[in-house]
Design a protein around this motif. Structure first.
Motif, mmCIF file in Angstrom:
data_model
loop_
_atom_site.group_PDB
_atom_site.id
_atom_site.type_symbol
_atom_site.label_atom_id
_atom_site.label_comp_id
_atom_site.label_asym_id
_atom_site.label_seq_id
_atom_site.Cartn_x
_atom_site.Cartn_y
_atom_site.Cartn_z
ATOM 1 N N CYS A 1 0.839 -1.201 0.000
ATOM 2 C CA CYS A 1 0.000 0.000 0.000
ATOM 3 C C CYS A 1 0.879 1.257 0.000
ATOM 4 C CB CYS A 1 -0.921 0.003 1.220
ATOM 5 S SG CYS A 1 -1.935 1.487 1.340
ATOM 6 N N ILE B 1 0.064 4.203 0.848
ATOM 7 C CA ILE B 1 -0.327 5.135 1.896
ATOM 8 C C ILE B 1 0.188 4.696 3.265
ATOM 9 C CG2 ILE B 1 -2.279 6.301 3.031
ATOM 10 C CD1 ILE B 1 -1.773 7.028 -0.009
ATOM 11 N N CYS B 2 -0.199 3.480 3.706
ATOM 12 C CA CYS B 2 0.214 3.039 5.054
ATOM 13 C C CYS B 2 1.571 2.324 5.042
ATOM 14 C CB CYS B 2 -0.864 2.169 5.698
ATOM 15 S SG CYS B 2 -1.027 0.518 4.970
ATOM 16 N N CYS C 1 -6.454 1.608 7.384
ATOM 17 C CA CYS C 1 -6.078 2.273 6.145
ATOM 18 C C CYS C 1 -7.263 2.110 5.186
ATOM 19 C CB CYS C 1 -4.820 1.645 5.549
ATOM 20 S SG CYS C 1 -4.334 2.403 3.980
ATOM 21 N N PHE D 1 -7.319 3.215 2.003
ATOM 22 C CA PHE D 1 -6.921 3.409 0.611
ATOM 23 C C PHE D 1 -7.522 2.328 -0.283
ATOM 24 C CE2 PHE D 1 -3.986 2.705 -2.956
ATOM 25 C CZ PHE D 1 -4.052 3.958 -3.542
ATOM 26 N N GLU E 1 -2.180 12.790 -2.592
ATOM 27 C CA GLU E 1 -2.767 12.837 -1.260
ATOM 28 C C GLU E 1 -3.758 11.696 -1.042
ATOM 29 O OE1 GLU E 1 -4.311 16.789 -0.825
ATOM 30 O OE2 GLU E 1 -2.368 17.674 -1.316
ATOM 31 N N GLY E 2 -3.405 10.515 -1.553
ATOM 32 C CA GLY E 2 -4.227 9.327 -1.363
ATOM 33 C C GLY E 2 -5.438 9.220 -2.275
#
Length: 88
Positions: free
Chosen positions: A4, A6-7, A30, A32, A80-81
């Motif tokens: 991932c 993001i995380c 998370c 996402f 930004e995800g």
């Protein structure tokens, strides 16, 4: 599909109608996810892997505008995800 973006600890897996992070039920969840279809274009596994690993795809053809109904080409990026178009 990959780690991932993001995380950085969960993995992106096929959830049926979308791809999502395996850490969605973690203590610090998370959320996402990536759609399998975006602006009426199916996103292939190569595009999803590029988004996860590079943060963008190469230019993809065949998106369809919701406003005009016209087809167009663009890159997809994660900012930004969130998934967004890059016309540059």
């Amino acid at each position: 599909m990959g780690i991932c973006p993001i995380c950085k600890t969960g993995r992106i897996v096929d959830k049926g109608k979308f791809y999502g992070c395996t850490n969605y039920k973690a203590t610090d969840p998370c959320t996402f996810s990536l759609p399998k279809k975006w602006s009426e274009k199916s996103l292939g596994k190569t595009a999803i892997k590029d988004l996860i690993t590079k943060g963008e795809t190469s230019k993809l053809k065949g998106f369809k505008s919701k406003k005009t109904g016209k087809k167009f080409d663009a890159k997809l990026t994660i900012k930004e995800g969130k998934l967004s178009f890059d016309f540059g």
